[in-house]
Structures are given as C-alpha cells and as structure tokens.
Design an enzyme around this catalytic site. Structure first.
Site, PDB file in Angstrom:
ATOM      1  N   ASP A  42      21.349   9.630  -4.588  1.00 31.33           N
ATOM      2  CA  ASP A  42      20.206   9.900  -5.360  1.00 31.33           C
ATOM      3  C   ASP A  42      20.226   8.264  -5.860  1.00 31.33           C
ATOM      4  O   ASP A  42      20.636   7.759  -6.685  1.00 31.33           O
ATOM      5  CB  ASP A  42      20.303  10.447  -6.554  1.00 31.33           C
ATOM      6  CG  ASP A  42      19.064  10.417  -7.370  1.00 31.33           C
ATOM      7  OD1 ASP A  42      18.257   9.747  -6.983  1.00 31.33           O
ATOM      8  OD2 ASP A  42      19.434  11.229  -8.817  1.00 31.33           O
TER       9      ASP A  42
ATOM     10  N   ASP B 154       1.601  -0.636   3.927  1.00 34.18           N
ATOM     11  CA  ASP B 154       0.215  -1.135   3.901  1.00 34.18           C
ATOM     12  C   ASP B 154      -0.609  -0.472   2.823  1.00 34.18           C
ATOM     13  O   ASP B 154      -1.623  -1.081   2.614  1.00 34.18           O
ATOM     14  CB  ASP B 154      -0.679  -0.734   5.212  1.00 34.18           C
ATOM     15  CG  ASP B 154      -0.491   0.670   5.590  1.00 34.18           C
ATOM     16  OD1 ASP B 154       0.412   1.263   5.794  1.00 34.18           O
ATOM     17  OD2 ASP B 154      -1.687   1.426   5.539  1.00 34.18           O
TER      18      ASP B 154
ATOM     19  N   LYS C 117       4.490   2.006  -4.879  1.00 36.52           N
ATOM     20  CA  LYS C 117       5.116   1.353  -3.723  1.00 36.52           C
ATOM     21  C   LYS C 117       4.916  -0.291  -4.342  1.00 36.52           C
ATOM     22  O   LYS C 117       5.854  -1.042  -4.195  1.00 36.52           O
ATOM     23  CB  LYS C 117       4.538   1.417  -2.517  1.00 36.52           C
ATOM     24  CG  LYS C 117       5.033   2.681  -1.860  1.00 36.52           C
ATOM     25  CD  LYS C 117       6.531   2.874  -1.633  1.00 36.52           C
ATOM     26  CE  LYS C 117       7.023   2.093  -0.355  1.00 36.52           C
ATOM     27  NZ  LYS C 117       8.459   2.114  -0.088  1.00 36.52           N
TER      28      LYS C 117
ATOM     29  N   ALA D  48      12.220   6.746   0.311  1.00 36.82           N
ATOM     30  CA  ALA D  48      10.732   6.354  -0.339  1.00 36.82           C
ATOM     31  C   ALA D  48      10.251   7.980  -0.367  1.00 36.82           C
ATOM     32  O   ALA D  48      10.726   8.814   0.211  1.00 36.82           O
ATOM     33  CB  ALA D  48       9.824   5.693   0.261  1.00 36.82           C
ATOM     34  N   TYR D  49       9.411   8.049  -1.450  1.00 35.69           N
ATOM     35  CA  TYR D  49       8.852   9.221  -1.596  1.00 35.69           C
ATOM     36  C   TYR D  49       7.252   8.922  -0.768  1.00 35.69           C
ATOM     37  O   TYR D  49       6.742   7.985  -1.104  1.00 35.69           O
ATOM     38  CB  TYR D  49       8.470   9.434  -3.039  1.00 35.69           C
ATOM     39  CG  TYR D  49       7.629  10.616  -3.237  1.00 35.69           C
ATOM     40  CD1 TYR D  49       8.253  11.778  -4.155  1.00 35.69           C
ATOM     41  CD2 TYR D  49       6.067  10.591  -3.325  1.00 35.69           C
ATOM     42  CE1 TYR D  49       7.262  13.008  -4.313  1.00 35.69           C
ATOM     43  CE2 TYR D  49       5.383  11.694  -3.095  1.00 35.69           C
ATOM     44  CZ  TYR D  49       5.690  12.862  -4.003  1.00 35.69           C
ATOM     45  OH  TYR D  49       5.051  14.088  -4.123  1.00 35.69           O
ATOM     46  N   THR D  50       7.156   9.744   0.192  1.00 36.87           N
ATOM     47  CA  THR D  50       6.036   9.171   1.158  1.00 36.87           C
ATOM     48  C   THR D  50       4.925  10.234   1.195  1.00 36.87           C
ATOM     49  O   THR D  50       4.120  10.170   2.018  1.00 36.87           O
ATOM     50  CB  THR D  50       6.678   9.194   2.527  1.00 36.87           C
ATOM     51  OG1 THR D  50       7.001  10.299   3.047  1.00 36.87           O
ATOM     52  CG2 THR D  50       7.558   7.897   2.479  1.00 36.87           C
TER      53      THR D  50
ATOM     54  N   TRP E 218       1.907   2.965   9.571  1.00 34.17           N
ATOM     55  CA  TRP E 218       1.354   3.749  10.793  1.00 34.17           C
ATOM     56  C   TRP E 218       2.492   4.161  11.523  1.00 34.17           C
ATOM     57  O   TRP E 218       2.694   4.104  12.793  1.00 34.17           O
ATOM     58  CB  TRP E 218       0.219   3.428  11.581  1.00 34.17           C
ATOM     59  CG  TRP E 218      -1.156   3.493  11.028  1.00 34.17           C
ATOM     60  CD1 TRP E 218      -1.346   3.270   9.628  1.00 34.17           C
ATOM     61  CD2 TRP E 218      -2.437   3.614  11.625  1.00 34.17           C
ATOM     62  NE1 TRP E 218      -2.804   3.290   9.346  1.00 34.17           N
ATOM     63  CE2 TRP E 218      -3.186   3.552  10.597  1.00 34.17           C
ATOM     64  CE3 TRP E 218      -2.872   3.820  12.718  1.00 34.17           C
ATOM     65  CZ2 TRP E 218      -4.824   3.602  10.782  1.00 34.17           C
ATOM     66  CZ3 TRP E 218      -4.215   3.794  13.027  1.00 34.17           C
ATOM     67  CH2 TRP E 218      -5.076   3.835  11.960  1.00 34.17           C
TER      68      TRP E 218
ATOM     69  N   GLY F  83      15.460   5.357   9.188  1.00 36.71           N
ATOM     70  CA  GLY F  83      17.027   5.202   8.871  1.00 36.71           C
ATOM     71  C   GLY F  83      17.796   5.710  10.226  1.00 36.71           C
ATOM     72  O   GLY F  83      18.619   4.878  10.555  1.00 36.71           O
TER      73      GLY F  83
ATOM     74  N   TYR G  59       0.592   6.925  -4.450  1.00 32.95           N
ATOM     75  CA  TYR G  59       1.661   6.413  -3.736  1.00 32.95           C
ATOM     76  C   TYR G  59       1.700   4.847  -3.353  1.00 32.95           C
ATOM     77  O   TYR G  59       2.801   4.050  -3.868  1.00 32.95           O
ATOM     78  CB  TYR G  59       1.352   7.046  -2.266  1.00 32.95           C
ATOM     79  CG  TYR G  59       2.189   6.340  -1.153  1.00 32.95           C
ATOM     80  CD1 TYR G  59       3.771   6.437  -1.059  1.00 32.95           C
ATOM     81  CD2 TYR G  59       1.621   5.628  -0.334  1.00 32.95           C
ATOM     82  CE1 TYR G  59       4.307   6.170  -0.155  1.00 32.95           C
ATOM     83  CE2 TYR G  59       2.558   4.963   0.603  1.00 32.95           C
ATOM     84  CZ  TYR G  59       3.790   5.308   0.825  1.00 32.95           C
ATOM     85  OH  TYR G  59       4.619   4.690   1.713  1.00 32.95           O
TER      86      TYR G  59
END
Length: 320
Positions: free
Chosen positions: A34, A100, A127, A58-60, A148, A11, A123
């Site tokens: 939110d 990925d 996604k 995203a929740y990463t 990556w 971002g 995860y």
C-alpha cells in the site's frame, strides 16, 4: 532499482525491459504494498536499498475520481509525497510518473514543462498535487508526464478498439480531443533511462514530458488501429467522428493533450518512434488476445447499444 505499481501496464513493461537488460530490480504491486502506508513504504525501501525508485502506481479512474476524491488524493497526492520523503531519508533518487491531465487543454500547440498547470477535474488536481508534494519532499526527483498510454498489457484504448472492431460495424469515437498516443514499451524505456541516470547521479532533476511522436485525435487513433487490424481480421468497421459534447462524462477531459518531449530526449537520449509505427506493432502483437477480458468500468463505458454507441476518451492507463 525498486518499482512500485508492478501490476499496471507500465509496471509490467518496465519489469520485462529491466529483466531483458539484466538490470537488478525489485517490483511490488498493489497486493504487496500500500503506497500510502508510511510503515510499508519504509520497510520496502529498507529491504531493497535501491539505487533509484520508480513510482508507476496511481489512481487512474478519471470519472470515478469525481465521486471518490479522498481516495484519489490519497493515492495520487499523499502517497507520492510520502514516497519522495522516505526516498530523501535514504538519499534515493525518485522517478515519478504523471499525466497530461494536469493541463486544461486550452493551449494551442504542444505543452512544455514550464507551462502552468490548470487541471480540470479531481484526477488532474490530485496528480498535480502529487507532483508538488514530490518536489517539496525530495530534490533528487524526476517527474515524467505522459499521455494516452496503450500497450500489450492491461485494458486500454487500443485493446478496446480491437475488441469492438471485431464486434461492431460502426465505432463512434471522439474527434475533438488531440494528443500523443504513447506505447507503454516506450514509456518503460523512458522511465528506466531516467532511473539509471539518477542512480549514477547523472540526472538533471526536475519535470519532463515523454510521449509518442506525432499528434492525432481519439478518432484518428481508432482509425489507425482498425486499419492495422484489417489485414489480419478481414474486418474494417466504419469509424465515425463525434464531439466531446455528444458523449458527456462526469469528468472533463483536456481538448489538447499534446506534450513536447524534446527536453527529455536532450537530457536522457530517449525518443519515442512515430505513434503510427508503434500502433501497428502493438496491434500485430495483440491480435491473438483480442478477446481478453476488460474491467467492469471499461465494459460499462463501452457497452453495446442500438444504434452503435459513442466511445468515450478512455481513462489514462499509465499505472496500475
């Protein structure tokens, strides 16, 4: 253009690039929005009336997702579908960033867009579910899968390696997972290109891959980072290879995360430079900030121990 996920490394790069190029934009981070709140999303779209929307949020936390599946699903699966549906109401094209990790990593060679998804953990499953929700809710979408991600902002593999290379004489890094390191600056270039094409109704809707050019392992990536830093620091710790089995984690990682980016290049005209070249550039830019603070989760994952601990493959950092 409207951007969600403004606080993440992608971002921040996208906002900076849009400003450099004089692209009219509004950017909202987690503190302002939110993305799983239908009313808040609708208000943001009503206020901005954008010609395209980019979702870089995203929740990463890959490992933490195993114990927080509901939260991961809300952010990674429900929210993208919600945003896509709201965009459809306004006839707003939607560019969504994915990963990925939707693949299981068993393929030999690079994954292409038509390969079936088979995520290994929470995860990746969330996604993949988010991708499906976007496709179902808004035909005017571009999904960009990447891998990556590293860069000058936030906590990522490269910044962690720079810090640890200044502290340790040996780094033990996973050498049996392979992928394409992707500079956040290049990914920002890609998502902006997709959004601008979409805004002009010049996009070919669908799913695309975009990643750094070339393939390596986490060990190879770490070795390149250390080599690039040596002329500046005078330090060159040993980078020792280990296997995934030597560093078990709650979530399984794909052994192969190589993504073929040819379709994106043909469609949107953007191609990343070789990952080695971009890595050197980012290292040079970051040396003044080697000591930047890291997140508690990342700190725990790489905390000092005797002998030198293994360094796990990191969480993906494509978003906030």
């Amino acid at each position: 253009m409207l951007l969600f996920g403004a606080g993440g490394q992608l971002g921040r790069e996208t906002v900076a690039l849009a400003a450099e190029r004089g692209i009219d934009h509004m950017a909202l981070g987690h503190a302002e929005l939110d993305i799983s709140d239908p009313v808040a999303v609708a208000r943001a779209l009503e206020a901005a009336r954008p010609d395209a929307l980019i979702n870089a949020a995203a929740y990463t936390a890959v490992d933490k997702a195993e114990s927080e599946p509901d939260l991961a699903a809300r952010i990674n699966a429900f929210a993208p579908g919600l945003i896509a549906e709201r965009c459809a109401r306004y006839r707003t094209p939607f560019v969504h960033v994915s990963t990925d990790y939707v693949f299981d990593g068993t393929k030999r060679g690079a994954y292409v867009e038509a390969d079936p998804v088979a995520p290994l953990g929470v995860y990746g499953r969330t996604k993949a579910a988010g991708e499906a929700a976007v496709r179902a809710a808004n035909e005017r979408h571009v999904i960009v899968r990447t891998s990556w991600v590293y860069g000058a902002h936030g906590n990522n593999f490269l910044t962690t390696m720079l810090r640890l290379a200044g502290e340790r004489d040996q780094l033990r890094v996973v050498a049996d997972q392979r992928g394409c390191p992707t500079a956040s600056r290049d990914l920002a270039e890609a998502v902006l290109a997709a959004a601008l094409a979409a805004a002009k109704a010049d996009a070919r809707w669908g799913t695309y891959h975009f990643a750094g050019r070339g393939v390596t392992t986490w060990h190879g990536f770490a070795s390149a980072i250390v080599a690039a830093a040596e002329p500046h620091t005078g330090r060159k710790p040993e980078v020792a290879p280990i296997t995934t089995a030597e560093y078990p984690t709650p979530a399984s990682r794909p052994k192969n995360s190589e993504l073929a980016s040819d379709l994106f290049e043909r469609t949107f005209g953007v191609r990343a430079p070789p990952w080695e070249e971009r890595t050197r550039e980012v290292v040079n830019a970051l040396l003044a900030k080697i000591s930047q603070p890291v997140s508690p989760e990342h700190e725990r994952a790489t905390a000092a121990a005797t002998p030198a601990p293994a360094i796990p493959a990191p969480q993906p950092e494509e978003a906030s």
